[in-house]
Write an enzyme that holds these catalytic residues in place. Structure first.
Site, PDB file in Angstrom:
ATOM      1  NE  ARG A  90       9.153 -14.400   8.650  1.00  0.00           N
ATOM      2  CZ  ARG A  90       9.127 -15.643   9.166  1.00  0.00           C
ATOM      3  NH1 ARG A  90       8.610 -16.636   8.447  1.00  0.00           N
ATOM      4  NH2 ARG A  90       9.595 -15.884  10.364  1.00  0.00           N
ATOM      5  CD  GLU A 124       5.145 -16.518   7.656  1.00  0.00           C
ATOM      6  OE1 GLU A 124       4.026 -16.839   7.243  1.00  0.00           O
ATOM      7  OE2 GLU A 124       6.188 -16.705   6.985  1.00  0.00           O
ATOM      8  CG  HIS A 177      -9.409  10.366  -1.853  1.00  0.00           C
ATOM      9  ND1 HIS A 177     -10.056  11.575  -1.859  1.00  0.00           N
ATOM     10  CD2 HIS A 177      -8.165  10.615  -2.342  1.00  0.00           C
ATOM     11  CE1 HIS A 177      -9.263  12.502  -2.370  1.00  0.00           C
ATOM     12  NE2 HIS A 177      -8.104  11.940  -2.658  1.00  0.00           N
TER      13      HIS A 177
END
Ligand code: F6P
Length: 520
Positions: free
Chosen positions: A261, A346, A377
Site C-alpha cells: 500500500r 489496512e 448533495h
C-alpha cells in the site's frame, strides 16, 4: 535504538487528556472563535504551497499541548528515526519499511536509482513510439493488471494527474470479476496494447487470474514469441515472473521493504510514468520527499502529519468518533479516498499491541468520503444534522488547472461555506422550527494547496502516509503488516476448491455450505 512499545493509555498525557476532555467536551467552537481573535492564526500551518487550517476543531491550546505531550511520551521521534533509518520496524514480518527511500533523491539506494533509470528508458521508448508491438505498430494503450496497492495508487494518480497526461490511454484491471476484465479489454487492439502485471508477491489470485486470461486472449492472435513486446511485470518474485513468460528485460524489481500500500513510488508506478512521462513521475516522488523532510525535521507543533494525527486521535479516542471523512474539492481526486482507505485501514485496523497484548482502546479510524461539491448533495446532511460526530478533511486547490475562474470561485465558495456551516450551524440565529436547527460545532480541517501538480500531489499523499504512521505509533500497533487479509486469501482458496469440486464436505460452516449449494 529500538522501536518504542508504549501503551498510550498509561502515559501521563493520556490521563491529563481524559480529565481535560471532561472539561472541554461541551465547549462551542463558535465561542472559542469569539473569545480569541487570533484563533485562526494560532491553529494554522503554512508549509510551501500548503496552508492547513485546523482552527475549526474542538480544541484549545491546552488540548494541543497535551496531545503534543502524548507524542513525546510514546517516543514518536524515536519511532520516526527507526523508520527513516531502516530498522526492521515491521517486526511481525521482520522487514524494514522503506517507502521513503524510494523518493530520497539525495541518497537513493543503488537498486532504486537503477530501477528509476529502467523506468525512464522503458517509458520513453513507449511514449515516443520507439517501442513497437509484434506487428511493428506503436503502443497506444497500456493496461495495468494488479490489485490493492498494485492498483489503487497508480489508478488514483493517473486520474489525479490527467491534466499532465500524454496520448497513451492507461486502463486498470483489478477485480477477479471476469466481466471487469472483459469490459477492460474487449475493444483493445492486441497489436498496440502493452500489459503491465503488477504484483509484489506474484501469488495474488486476482492478478494471476486476470493476467492469465489476458495472456490467453492475446495468444488468440499473437504467438508466444510476441509476449516480450506486450507484457512487462513488476514484482519481488522474479522467478514466478520469469515462469509466467515475461522477458527478463521487461521485469521491474520491487523489494520486500516496500509495503504494497506504499508501493506507488516504486516501479509499481510504471503505468503512471507511462501516462504522464518520467519527469512528472519524478516530480511526484520529489513532492513526497519534501513532505518526508518536513515530517522528519519539523517540531511536532509545526508538523502537518503529526498535528493531523493528533487531532484524529483526539476525536477517535476521546470523543469516540466512529469515522472520519475526506472530501477533496477537485474531481481529479475522485479516487483519492479509495486509495487512502487501503493505506489507513489496512495499516491501522489492528487490535493487538506491539507487546502482543489485546488492546482495550480504539485504534484504526474508518475513513470514507468523495469529492465536493458532489458529496454535499449526497451524504453531507448526515454530517450536518446526524447524531454522529464525523471530523472531516476538506482539500482544495487555490487555482484550477484550466483557469476557469467562475467555476473555481464557486467550487471554493462551496468548500469554505461547508466548513463554516459545520462550525456555525444555526447558532445565534432564528430558525422557524426544530427541524431546521443545526447544532454546528462539527470539526473540520481545511487543506488549501496552491494548485494540483505532480509535486503537490506527492506531498499530499505522503502527508497522509505519515499521519497514519504517527497514529499507529501512538496506538502501539504494528501498522505495516496485514494478517487479517491473509486469512481471507487462504479461505478463498479452500472455498474455491469446494465450488469447483461441487463438494462442500470440507467447509466448516453450515451457512457457507448452503451458499455454495445454491450454485448448482
Ligand atoms: O490485500 C492484501 C494485499 O497484500 C495488499 O497489501 C496488497 O497491496 C495486495 O494484497 C496486492 O498484493 P500483490 O501486490 O502481492 O499482488
Amino acid at each position: 535504538m529500538s522501536f518504542p512499545k508504549v501503551n498510550p493509555t498509561q502515559t501521563q498525557a493520556w490521563k491529563s487528556l481524559s480529565t481535560h476532555f471532561q472539561e472541554v467536551k461541551y465547549l462551542k467552537m463558535q465561542d472559542l472563535f469569539t473569545e480569541n481573535p487570533k484563533r485562526a492564526q494560532q491553529f494554522s500551518l503554512q508549509w510551501k504551497d500548503f496552508y492547513i487550517d485546523y482552527s475549526k476543531n474542538r480544541i484549545t491550546q491546552t488540548t494541543l499541548n497535551q496531545l503534543l505531550q502524548l507524542a513525546e511520551e510514546v517516543q514518536l521521534k524515536d519511532a520516526m528515526e527507526a523508520q527513516f533509518t531502516g530498522e526492521h520496524i515491521n517486526e511481525t514480518e521482520d522487514r524494514a519499511v522503506g517507502h521513503t527511500q524510494l523518493r530520497n533523491f539525495k541518497n537513493l539506494p543503488k537498486e532504486v536509482s537503477e530501477t528509476l533509470q529502467q523506468i525512464q528508458n522503458f517509458t520513453q521508448r513507449v511514449i515516443e513510439g520507439d517501442w513497437k508491438g509484434y506487428t511493428g505498430k506503436k503502443i497506444t494503450h497500456v493496461v495495468n493488471i494488479g490489485i490493492g496497492g498494485s492498483d489503487l495508487g497508480p489508478d488514483m494518480v493517473c486520474e489525479a494527474l490527467r491534466y499532465y497526461k500524454n496520448h497513451l490511454e492507461v486502463r486498470f484491471v483489478s477485480n477477479v470479476d471476469g466481466d471487469h476484465v472483459m469490459e477492460t479489454i474487449k475493444d483493445l487492439d492486441r497489436e498496440t496494447t502493452l500489459f503491465i502485471i503488477v504484483s509484489k508477491t506474484f501469488t495474488t489470485q486476482e492478478t494471476l487470474t486476470n493476467a492469465t486470461t489476458i495472456r490467453n486472449w492475446f495468444l488468440q492472435e499473437a504467438s508466444e514469441g510476441d509476449i516480450a513486446q506486450h507484457f512487462a511485470a513488476v514484482s519481488t518474485n522474479l522467478e514466478a515472473v520469469a515462469n509466467f513468460g515475461i522477458a527478463s528485460e521487461n521485469i521491474f524489481p520491487m523489494w520486500d521493504w516496500v509495503g504494497g500500500r506504499f508501493s506507488l513510488w516504486s516501479a509499481v508506478g510504471l503505468s503512471v510514468a507511462c501516462a504522464i512521462g518520467y519527469h512528472h513521475f519524478e516530480d511526484l516522488l520529489k513532492g513526497a520527499h519534501e513532505m518526508d523532510l518536513h515530517f522528519r525535521e519539523s517540531d511536532f507543533s509545526e508538523n502537518i502529519p503529526v498535528v493531523l494525527a493528533l487531532l484524529s486521535i483526539w476525536y477517535n479516542n476521546f470523543f469516540e468518533a466512529e469515522s472520519e471523512c475526506i472530501v477533496p474539492y477537485s474531481q481529479y481526486l475522485n479516487k483519492l479516498v479509495a486509495y487512502l482507505q487501503q493505506g489507513i485501514m489496512e495499516s491501522n485496523g489492528k487490535s493487538v499491541d506491539r507487546n502482543g497484548n489485546p488492546i482495550d482502546y480504539q485504534t484504526g479510524t474508518i475513513v470514507w468520503g468523495s469529492t465536493g461539491t458532489n458529496a454535499q448533495h449526497a451524504f453531507f446532511q448526515l454530517i450536518h444534522q446526524g447524531t454522529k460526530l464525523i471530523p472531516t478533511d476538506f482539500i482544495a486547490f487555490k487555482k484550477s488547472l484550466y483557469g476557469n475562474e467562475d467555476h473555481q470561485n464557486k467550487l471554493l465558495a462551496n468548500c469554505f461555506a461547508q466548513t463554516e456551516a459545520l462550525l456555525q450551524g444555526t447558532h445565534g440565529s432564528e430558525v422557524e422550527n426544530s427541524f431546521k436547527v443545526f447544532e454546528g460545532n462539527k470539526p473540520t480541517n481545511t487543506l488549501l494547496i496552491e494548485t494540483l501538480t505532480p509535486k503537490s500531489l506527492g506531498s499530499l499523499i505522503a502527508m497522509y502516509e505519515h499521519k497514519l504512521f504517527v497514529q499507529g505509533v501512538i496506538w502501539n500497533i504494528f501498522s505495516y503488516d496485514q494478517w487479517g487479509v491473509e486469512l481471507g486469501k487462504k479461505l478463498a482458496k479452500e472455498t474455491l476448491s469446494a465450488i469447483e469440486k461441487k463438494d462442500v464436505s470440507s467447509m466448516p460452516n453450515a451457512a457457507t455450505k448452503k451458499l455454495i449449494q445454491q450454485l448448482k
